[in-house]
Design an enzyme around this catalytic site. Structure first.
Site, PDB file in Angstrom:
ATOM      1  CG  LEU A  27      -1.890  -1.161   1.313  1.00  0.00           C
ATOM      2  CD1 LEU A  27      -2.678  -1.101   2.614  1.00  0.00           C
ATOM      3  CD2 LEU A  27      -2.828  -1.154   0.113  1.00  0.00           C
ATOM      4  CB  THR A  78      10.326  -3.580   2.359  1.00  0.00           C
ATOM      5  OG1 THR A  78       9.687  -4.247   3.453  1.00  0.00           O
ATOM      6  CG2 THR A  78       9.849  -4.168   1.044  1.00  0.00           C
ATOM      7  CE  LYS A  82      12.448  -2.978   6.117  1.00  0.00           C
ATOM      8  NZ  LYS A  82      11.448  -2.800   7.175  1.00  0.00           N
ATOM      9  N   GLY A 142       8.735 -11.181  19.337  1.00  0.00           N
ATOM     10  CA  GLY A 142       9.144 -11.023  17.949  1.00  0.00           C
ATOM     11  C   GLY A 142      10.341 -10.094  17.872  1.00  0.00           C
ATOM     12  N   GLY A 145      12.820  -8.105  11.820  1.00  0.00           N
ATOM     13  CA  GLY A 145      13.008  -6.760  11.286  1.00  0.00           C
ATOM     14  C   GLY A 145      12.140  -5.724  11.983  1.00  0.00           C
ATOM     15  CB  ALA A 146       8.491  -5.484  12.526  1.00  0.00           C
ATOM     16  CE1 TYR A 238       0.308  -3.126   6.081  1.00  0.00           C
ATOM     17  CE2 TYR A 238       2.107  -3.267   7.657  1.00  0.00           C
ATOM     18  CZ  TYR A 238       1.652  -3.262   6.349  1.00  0.00           C
ATOM     19  OH  TYR A 238       2.541  -3.393   5.320  1.00  0.00           O
ATOM     20  N   GLY A 259      -1.265  -1.812  14.149  1.00  0.00           N
ATOM     21  CA  GLY A 259      -0.053  -1.688  13.343  1.00  0.00           C
ATOM     22  C   GLY A 259      -0.104  -0.594  12.284  1.00  0.00           C
TER      23      GLY A 259
HETATM   24  P1  NAD Z   1      10.577 -11.373  10.610  1.00  0.00           P
HETATM   25  O1  NAD Z   1      10.410 -12.688   9.956  1.00  0.00           O
HETATM   26  O2  NAD Z   1      11.809 -10.564  10.354  1.00  0.00           O
HETATM   27  O3  NAD Z   1      10.491 -11.567  12.212  1.00  0.00           O
HETATM   28  C1  NAD Z   1       9.442 -12.262  12.843  1.00  0.00           C
HETATM   29  C2  NAD Z   1       9.984 -12.844  14.152  1.00  0.00           C
HETATM   30  O4  NAD Z   1       8.893 -13.407  14.884  1.00  0.00           O
HETATM   31  C3  NAD Z   1      10.993 -13.978  13.930  1.00  0.00           C
HETATM   32  O5  NAD Z   1      12.161 -13.699  14.674  1.00  0.00           O
HETATM   33  C4  NAD Z   1      10.258 -15.221  14.436  1.00  0.00           C
HETATM   34  O6  NAD Z   1      11.149 -16.167  15.023  1.00  0.00           O
HETATM   35  C5  NAD Z   1       9.325 -14.629  15.464  1.00  0.00           C
HETATM   36  N1  NAD Z   1       8.144 -15.429  15.747  1.00  0.00           N
HETATM   37  C6  NAD Z   1       7.291 -15.980  14.853  1.00  0.00           C
HETATM   38  N2  NAD Z   1       6.259 -16.573  15.507  1.00  0.00           N
HETATM   39  C7  NAD Z   1       6.496 -16.402  16.839  1.00  0.00           C
HETATM   40  C8  NAD Z   1       5.789 -16.758  18.018  1.00  0.00           C
HETATM   41  N3  NAD Z   1       4.635 -17.437  17.962  1.00  0.00           N
HETATM   42  N4  NAD Z   1       6.317 -16.417  19.216  1.00  0.00           N
HETATM   43  C9  NAD Z   1       7.491 -15.742  19.284  1.00  0.00           C
HETATM   44  N5  NAD Z   1       8.196 -15.353  18.194  1.00  0.00           N
HETATM   45  C10 NAD Z   1       7.699 -15.678  17.002  1.00  0.00           C
HETATM   46  O7  NAD Z   1       9.281 -10.531  10.255  1.00  0.00           O
HETATM   47  P2  NAD Z   1       9.095  -8.950  10.349  1.00  0.00           P
HETATM   48  O8  NAD Z   1       9.567  -8.319   9.107  1.00  0.00           O
HETATM   49  O9  NAD Z   1       9.656  -8.498  11.651  1.00  0.00           O
HETATM   50  O10 NAD Z   1       7.507  -8.825  10.324  1.00  0.00           O
HETATM   51  C11 NAD Z   1       6.716  -9.246  11.410  1.00  0.00           C
HETATM   52  C12 NAD Z   1       5.308  -8.679  11.227  1.00  0.00           C
HETATM   53  O11 NAD Z   1       5.378  -7.261  11.284  1.00  0.00           O
HETATM   54  C13 NAD Z   1       4.664  -9.015   9.885  1.00  0.00           C
HETATM   55  O12 NAD Z   1       3.308  -9.234  10.095  1.00  0.00           O
HETATM   56  C14 NAD Z   1       4.854  -7.737   9.075  1.00  0.00           C
HETATM   57  O13 NAD Z   1       3.882  -7.559   8.079  1.00  0.00           O
HETATM   58  C15 NAD Z   1       4.688  -6.702  10.176  1.00  0.00           C
HETATM   59  N6  NAD Z   1       5.332  -5.420   9.887  1.00  0.00           N
HETATM   60  C16 NAD Z   1       4.634  -4.294  10.164  1.00  0.00           C
HETATM   61  C17 NAD Z   1       5.193  -3.059   9.932  1.00  0.00           C
HETATM   62  C18 NAD Z   1       4.410  -1.820  10.214  1.00  0.00           C
HETATM   63  O14 NAD Z   1       4.815  -0.754   9.749  1.00  0.00           O
HETATM   64  N7  NAD Z   1       3.324  -1.889  10.962  1.00  0.00           N
HETATM   65  C19 NAD Z   1       6.503  -2.964   9.427  1.00  0.00           C
HETATM   66  C20 NAD Z   1       7.214  -4.145   9.180  1.00  0.00           C
HETATM   67  C21 NAD Z   1       6.619  -5.368   9.407  1.00  0.00           C
END
Ligand code: NAD
Length: 304
Positions: A27, A78, A82, A142, A145-146, A238, A259
């Site tokens: 988006l 993204t 990154k 978690g 990255g986020a 989100y 989010g």
């Molecule tokens: P990522 O794969 O880099 O990290 C996810 C982490 O979560 C991993 O380290 C994984 O081991 C851990 N994990 C997964 N399931 C788990 C659980 N049940 N318990 C504990 N840890 C667990 O992913 P990311 O890029 O960090 O994205 C994560 C979420 O954040 C996604 O849904 C993404 O769309 C969202 N996101 C949102 C924004 C925003 O601006 N709101 C920005 C980036 C990412």
């Protein structure tokens, strides 16, 4: 008052891209373009999906050289590029250096300058959406990255005690070690998942930064019933804005932050850095929320 250079920058044609994998349903392009139009800017935002282009994340350097040649003046970066972007840029601002991740590269006079606006987006959303949130003891699930960006933002906002949990324990441990070094006056600890229940009961706030709760990844990472009264809950997911976590926490009457704020906040900060013009955050929020509402619901995991 704006300098002449800033005015010229605002009036210039802006060609911006988003580089990542599987980002076809992002988006970010409409979010940038509609706001830019409302601001009277000449602004085009293109998606450069590595999967569609048949390029690997390791090709990022060559791809950036291509977009420089095509006259782009910035690219958002993204998943999964990154950290690669951080290693490639000629210079990076202090926060991007501390995070070791770049989600915005300015292309200026032959140089690449990296920024990280993810943490800014989370910080701004937290401050605006949960202005009274206590940061005395925050639990975060978690650490990808986020999660790195939210944890950094929490500490920049003054978190006193931050507990990091991840299914990948090494990842949580590494992030805790890195952040503890950067923020010596705070307490940053890795917490094993088995200890989560006890710590949730006494936490002042919880940040959820795993993919659980996404449209195609339903579920909640922990039992909301274990949270104490008044504990605030923040989700980075989100799509949808009202995740099961947010819904359950709101039903319990707990303060919640979805989010969407972070997503809009990173776009807001990126646009301001790219153009030198301050966007209208509320207008972007309304637009973003309308975009999410109008989505049919059938999309893949798109970051950015
Ligand atoms: P990522 O794969 O880099 O990290 C996810 C982490 O979560 C991993 O380290 C994984 O081991 C851990 N994990 C997964 N399931 C788990 C659980 N049940 N318990 C504990 N840890 C667990 O992913 P990311 O890029 O960090 O994205 C994560 C979420 O954040 C996604 O849904 C993404 O769309 C969202 N996101 C949102 C924004 C925003 O601006 N709101 C920005 C980036 C990412």
């Amino acid at each position: 008052m704006r300098t002449r250079a800033a005015t010229e920058r605002a009036q210039a044609k802006h060609l911006v891209g988003l580089i990542g994998e599987g980002i076809g349903s992002s988006l970010t392009p409409p979010l940038h373009e509609v706001e830019a139009a409302a601001l009277g800017l000449d602004y085009e935002y293109r998606v450069l999906d590595l999967l569609t282009l048949g390029r690997a994340p390791e090709d990022l350097g060559a791809l950036i050289a291509d977009v420089v040649a095509e006259g782009y003046d910035a690219v958002n970066i993204t998943h999964p590029c990154k950290q690669i972007a951080y290693r490639l840029v000629d210079e990076a601002d202090d926060d991007a250096q501390r995070l070791g991740a770049v989600n915005l590269v300015l292309l200026r006079e032959g140089r690449t300058i990296g920024y990280n606006t993810d943490w800014m987006g989370y910080r701004d959303g937290l401050v605006a959406g949960l202005p009274r949130a206590s940061l005395a003891l925050v639990v975060q699930l978690g650490c990808g990255g986020a999660g790195a960006a939210t944890a950094y933002a929490l500490l920049m906002c003054g978190a006193v005690d931050l507990r990091l949990v991840d299914a990948d324990e090494r990842r949580a441990q590494d992030l805790a070690d890195t952040l503890q070094e950067l923020f010596p006056s705070a307490r940053v600890r890795y917490t094993p998942a088995v200890d989560l229940g006890d710590i949730l009961a006494v936490a002042s706030g919880v940040v959820h930064a795993t993919p659980l709760g996404m449209t195609h990844h339903p579920g909640v990472a922990f039992d909301v019933e274990r949270l104490g009264e008044g504990t605030w809950v923040s989700d980075v997911v989100y799509r949808p804005l009202e995740t099961e976590l947010i819904r359950k926490a709101a039903q319990r009457g707990l303060p919640v932050l979805d989010g969407g704020r972070m997503a809009v906040g990173q776009a807001f900060a990126s646009m301001e850095i790219i153009t030198g013009v301050r966007p209208d955050r509320q207008r972007m929020e309304r637009h973003f929320r309308s975009l999410i509402e109008h989505e049919s619901g059938a999309f893949g995991v798109a970051n950015g």
